[in-house]
Structure formats: C-alpha cells, structure tokens
Design a protein around this motif. Structure first.
Motif, PDB file in Angstrom:
ATOM      1  N   HIS A 118       0.800  -1.223   0.000  1.00  0.00           N
ATOM      2  CA  HIS A 118       0.000   0.000   0.000  1.00  0.00           C
ATOM      3  C   HIS A 118       0.832   1.273   0.000  1.00  0.00           C
ATOM      4  CE1 HIS A 118       1.222  -0.148   4.181  1.00  0.00           C
ATOM      5  NE2 HIS A 118       0.740   1.057   4.351  1.00  0.00           N
ATOM      6  N   LEU A 119       2.133   1.173   0.302  1.00  0.00           N
ATOM      7  CA  LEU A 119       2.953   2.373   0.464  1.00  0.00           C
ATOM      8  C   LEU A 119       3.128   3.153  -0.828  1.00  0.00           C
ATOM      9  CD1 LEU A 119       5.733   0.978   2.833  1.00  0.00           C
ATOM     10  CD2 LEU A 119       3.733   2.355   3.460  1.00  0.00           C
ATOM     11  N   ASP A 120       2.869   2.507  -1.985  1.00  0.00           N
ATOM     12  CA  ASP A 120       3.048   3.227  -3.247  1.00  0.00           C
ATOM     13  C   ASP A 120       1.903   4.203  -3.527  1.00  0.00           C
ATOM     14  OD1 ASP A 120       1.005   1.529  -3.962  1.00  0.00           O
ATOM     15  OD2 ASP A 120       2.059   0.587  -5.630  1.00  0.00           O
ATOM     16  N   ARG A 121       0.926   4.294  -2.584  1.00  0.00           N
ATOM     17  CA  ARG A 121      -0.167   5.257  -2.744  1.00  0.00           C
ATOM     18  C   ARG A 121      -0.100   6.397  -1.733  1.00  0.00           C
ATOM     19  NH1 ARG A 121      -5.218   1.479  -2.621  1.00  0.00           N
ATOM     20  NH2 ARG A 121      -3.746  -0.022  -1.749  1.00  0.00           N
ATOM     21  N   LEU A 122       0.956   6.446  -0.955  1.00  0.00           N
ATOM     22  CA  LEU A 122       1.109   7.515   0.035  1.00  0.00           C
ATOM     23  C   LEU A 122       1.918   8.652  -0.588  1.00  0.00           C
ATOM     24  CD1 LEU A 122       1.701   5.613   3.389  1.00  0.00           C
ATOM     25  CD2 LEU A 122      -0.398   6.034   2.123  1.00  0.00           C
ATOM     26  N   ASP A 123       1.217   9.565  -1.260  1.00  0.00           N
ATOM     27  CA  ASP A 123       1.884  10.704  -1.877  1.00  0.00           C
ATOM     28  C   ASP A 123       1.622  11.963  -1.051  1.00  0.00           C
ATOM     29  OD1 ASP A 123      -0.761  11.222  -2.445  1.00  0.00           O
ATOM     30  OD2 ASP A 123      -0.552  11.043  -4.621  1.00  0.00           O
ATOM     31  N   ALA A 124       2.149  13.093  -1.511  1.00  0.00           N
ATOM     32  CA  ALA A 124       1.994  14.341  -0.760  1.00  0.00           C
ATOM     33  C   ALA A 124       0.529  14.721  -0.606  1.00  0.00           C
ATOM     34  CB  ALA A 124       2.775  15.454  -1.453  1.00  0.00           C
ATOM     35  N   ALA A 125      -0.273  14.476  -1.652  1.00  0.00           N
ATOM     36  CA  ALA A 125      -1.698  14.804  -1.578  1.00  0.00           C
ATOM     37  C   ALA A 125      -2.398  13.982  -0.502  1.00  0.00           C
ATOM     38  CB  ALA A 125      -2.360  14.579  -2.939  1.00  0.00           C
ATOM     39  N   PHE A 126      -2.006  12.705  -0.351  1.00  0.00           N
ATOM     40  CA  PHE A 126      -2.594  11.866   0.696  1.00  0.00           C
ATOM     41  C   PHE A 126      -2.364  12.497   2.072  1.00  0.00           C
ATOM     42  CE2 PHE A 126      -1.719   8.911   4.116  1.00  0.00           C
ATOM     43  CZ  PHE A 126      -2.907   8.198   4.193  1.00  0.00           C
ATOM     44  N   PHE A 127      -1.132  12.919   2.344  1.00  0.00           N
ATOM     45  CA  PHE A 127      -0.829  13.463   3.665  1.00  0.00           C
ATOM     46  C   PHE A 127      -1.510  14.811   3.884  1.00  0.00           C
ATOM     47  CE2 PHE A 127       2.705  10.412   3.236  1.00  0.00           C
ATOM     48  CZ  PHE A 127       2.546   9.738   4.433  1.00  0.00           C
ATOM     49  N   ARG A 128      -1.611  15.630   2.849  1.00  0.00           N
ATOM     50  CA  ARG A 128      -2.322  16.901   3.014  1.00  0.00           C
ATOM     51  C   ARG A 128      -3.792  16.654   3.340  1.00  0.00           C
ATOM     52  NH1 ARG A 128       0.960  18.552  -1.458  1.00  0.00           N
ATOM     53  NH2 ARG A 128      -0.785  18.139  -2.897  1.00  0.00           N
ATOM     54  N   ARG A 129      -4.408  15.681   2.676  1.00  0.00           N
ATOM     55  CA  ARG A 129      -5.812  15.367   2.983  1.00  0.00           C
ATOM     56  C   ARG A 129      -5.943  14.839   4.407  1.00  0.00           C
ATOM     57  NH1 ARG A 129      -5.566  13.085  -2.250  1.00  0.00           N
ATOM     58  NH2 ARG A 129      -5.360  10.995  -1.335  1.00  0.00           N
ATOM     59  N   ALA A 130      -5.011  13.972   4.799  1.00  0.00           N
ATOM     60  CA  ALA A 130      -5.075  13.382   6.139  1.00  0.00           C
ATOM     61  C   ALA A 130      -4.947  14.437   7.236  1.00  0.00           C
ATOM     62  CB  ALA A 130      -3.980  12.330   6.297  1.00  0.00           C
ATOM     63  N   LEU A 131      -4.271  15.540   6.928  1.00  0.00           N
ATOM     64  CA  LEU A 131      -4.038  16.594   7.919  1.00  0.00           C
ATOM     65  C   LEU A 131      -5.104  17.688   7.868  1.00  0.00           C
ATOM     66  CD1 LEU A 131      -0.184  16.900   7.496  1.00  0.00           C
ATOM     67  CD2 LEU A 131      -1.372  16.077   9.536  1.00  0.00           C
ATOM     68  N   ASP A 132      -6.113  17.518   7.045  1.00  0.00           N
ATOM     69  CA  ASP A 132      -7.174  18.525   6.946  1.00  0.00           C
ATOM     70  C   ASP A 132      -7.820  18.746   8.317  1.00  0.00           C
ATOM     71  OD1 ASP A 132      -8.934  20.319   5.658  1.00  0.00           O
ATOM     72  OD2 ASP A 132     -10.471  18.763   5.553  1.00  0.00           O
ATOM     73  N   GLY A 133      -7.807  19.968   8.764  1.00  0.00           N
ATOM     74  CA  GLY A 133      -8.407  20.304  10.052  1.00  0.00           C
ATOM     75  C   GLY A 133      -7.495  20.122  11.249  1.00  0.00           C
TER      76      GLY A 133
END
Length: 317
Positions: A118-133
């Motif tokens: 699954h690690l090949d789907r952890l991009d910068a956009a993933f982390f920005r979404r995860a940090l929303d709020g």
C-alpha cells in the motif's frame, strides 16, 4: 527552533510509513536454494520507520499521533488497532499491506527485504488530505521514511513546505533509497535537508549524503545543507550519537549492550529525541534521552508494549 519548557508538552505528529515487520535471525550464511533453515530468533510486529517511532512515543506517554495508512488485510487490521488514538490519522486502503523481512546478522547489523504494498499510494496529496483540520502551529512533525514511499519522493519537498507554512517545526528521517544512492536521490535528500529544522540521519545515510566518511567533513557538509540554526543529528549505533547546531557539536556515548535485534533502533532514538524536545529540553538532554530510549528498545526481544520510563537506565532483558 527550541520552544521553552512548559507544563504541557507540545504535540508530536509522525508522518510516514506503517507496515508489517517479519524479523528472523541470525542469518550468518544464506541458505542453499530449495532448502529450509530454522533460526532461533523471530518476531512478527508492526513496523515501518514512522510507525516504529509512533509506537515508542506511545510507550513514552507523549502527546503524539501517527499519520499514515495500511492495507485491507490482517496486517492492516493490526496497524489500525494499534493507532486508533485521538491524534492518529491512519487510513485503510484496499489491497495488501506492505511488509519488510528484517534479517539479523551478528553482531548487531541487519538487512531489509521489502514489499511496497500500500505504500506506493502515500503521496503528498494523501498526507495533506489526512491533515485537513489538524492544527499544526507549534507542533513537532517528523516526516519519516520518505524513500520507502515511492509516490511521495517527488512531492516530499512540497509537503515539507506545506507543513512549515502552517507553523510546524519539522524533523526528517529520510531512510535509505532502494538499493543505493543515485545522483538524483542525493539531490533530493539535500533539498529535503534545506527545508528541515531537525535532520535525523544514521551514520551510513550521513556519509552518503555528505559524500565523505570523515566525521568532521561530514558534519560540515550536512550543516551547510541545513538552514542556519537547524539541528543535525548523526545516529552512530553502539557509539552513541552526535548533534550539531549553530557551530556547536555535542557527542553522547551509548551504554555497552549485546542486542539480539537492532531493527527500529534509530526510530526509537527519534522518539526519545522528539519526546525530550516536546518537553522543552536543551540539546544535550535531548540527545541523552534519545540514546537511552534506543538502548532500552534494542534490549527487548521480542518487543514489548509496556510504558517506558526514560529516566531509568536501560538494562538488558
């Protein structure tokens, strides 16, 4: 940056890889093909540099959380259960969870064989979404295992800028690239250093990025790559660690140990360092705590989940 000591330690977020670790050893000679070999030591546990650090922070009682993901299998379920706290942001993705086979070698070395999963789907956009709020102002954020997440490598620097723009104090532990260092990966690592407040490198990574094994020259080259006033940490395994900040170098030696399993030692070091930093400790106590916590972790086999008191000296299990 160094925040003053407060009664309420700063929050710590660890962003990066979480996977399954399969530990086996000691592997002194590679088995002949088509045969089966049995080894005296083995452990099956949650791994990945970010998850390792986050687990030790839990054991230290830190105000911490993990921002990561796992696959949709039994390993993923275990990761999700371990990181279900109020500050954890761990997503469940379809497909297999990545895993690493850690081969232990005498006296205290290790080799890794990894499946990305699954690690090949952890991009910068993933982390920005995860940090929303998530409020990042004043938080300590460790970006760990950048080279273990192929999709993040190109966006790593942009993610650092995103975090720092929102007021986070940023530490990085980039890990080791696939195979060995290319000119491209060296340029990437140096660009990552240029946007970091704390660089947490082991001695092999530090030598590769600096382009020298001479310790004084290594420190000078890496310090030049960091912003002025940032902290360089070089983790030296059984030799302890060195810290350099604003022209000042500090060295802390490690207690002599005879560990079975050193996998995750550097990640535990990171946890000890960040925990001390979040409590407002100065550089030498931060380094001493980091070395002590790493020594405690490598003295355990298999790894435990009980609380750690870093004020006590680690003792072999």
């Amino acid at each position: 940056m160094m925040a003053p000591a407060t009664e309420s330690p700063r929050a710590i977020l660890v962003l990066g890889n979480a996977n399954l670790d399969v530990i086996v050893g000691h592997v002194d000679n590679w088995p002949e093909r088509g045969t089966e070999s049995f080894f005296p030591h083995g452990d099956l546990r949650i791994g990945g540099s970010a998850a390792n650090t986050a687990r030790v922070l839990q054991r230290l009682g830190a105000r911490s959380g993990l921002v990561s993901a796992h696959g949709g299998d039994f390993a993923g379920a275990a990761i999700g259960q371990a990181f279900a706290g109020v500050r954890d942001r761990v997503a469940s993705l379809d497909g297999p969870t990545g895993f690493t086979v850690g081969l232990l070698h005498r006296p205290s070395e290790r080799t890794f064989l990894s499946s990305v999963g699954h690690l090949d789907r952890l991009d910068a956009a993933f982390f920005r979404r995860a940090l929303d709020g998530v409020a990042l102002e004043g938080a300590l954020v460790l970006l760990s295992g950048g080279f273990a997440m192929p999709a993040l490598i190109e966006g790593h620097r942009a993610l650092q800028d995103f975090l720092r723009d929102r007021g986070a104090e940023l530490a990085i532990d980039p890990g080791w690239p696939n195979g060995n260092w290319t000119d491209t990966e060296l340029r990437q690592a140096r660009a990552w250093l240029a946007a970091s407040d704390h660089a947490l490198l082991n001695d092999k990574e530090a030598a590769a990025i600096a382009g020298t094994v001479d310790l004084e020259a290594m420190i000078g080259a890496l310090a030049d790559a960091l912003p002025y006033g940032a902290t360089l940490i070089i983790k030296r395994g059984p030799k302890g660690a060195i810290a350099h900040r604003a022209g000042r170098t500090i060295e802390v030696t490690a207690e002599a140990l005879d560990p079975v399993d050193t996998v995750g030692a550097g990640d535990a070091f990171n946890a000890g360092y960040l925990d001390a930093l979040a409590k407002g400790m100065s550089l030498r106590p931060c380094l001493e705590r980091a070395v002590t916590v790493a020594g405690h972790i490598v003295s355990e086999f298999p790894r435990a989940a009980s609380p750690i008191d870093p004020a006590r000296q680690s003792e072999p299990a």
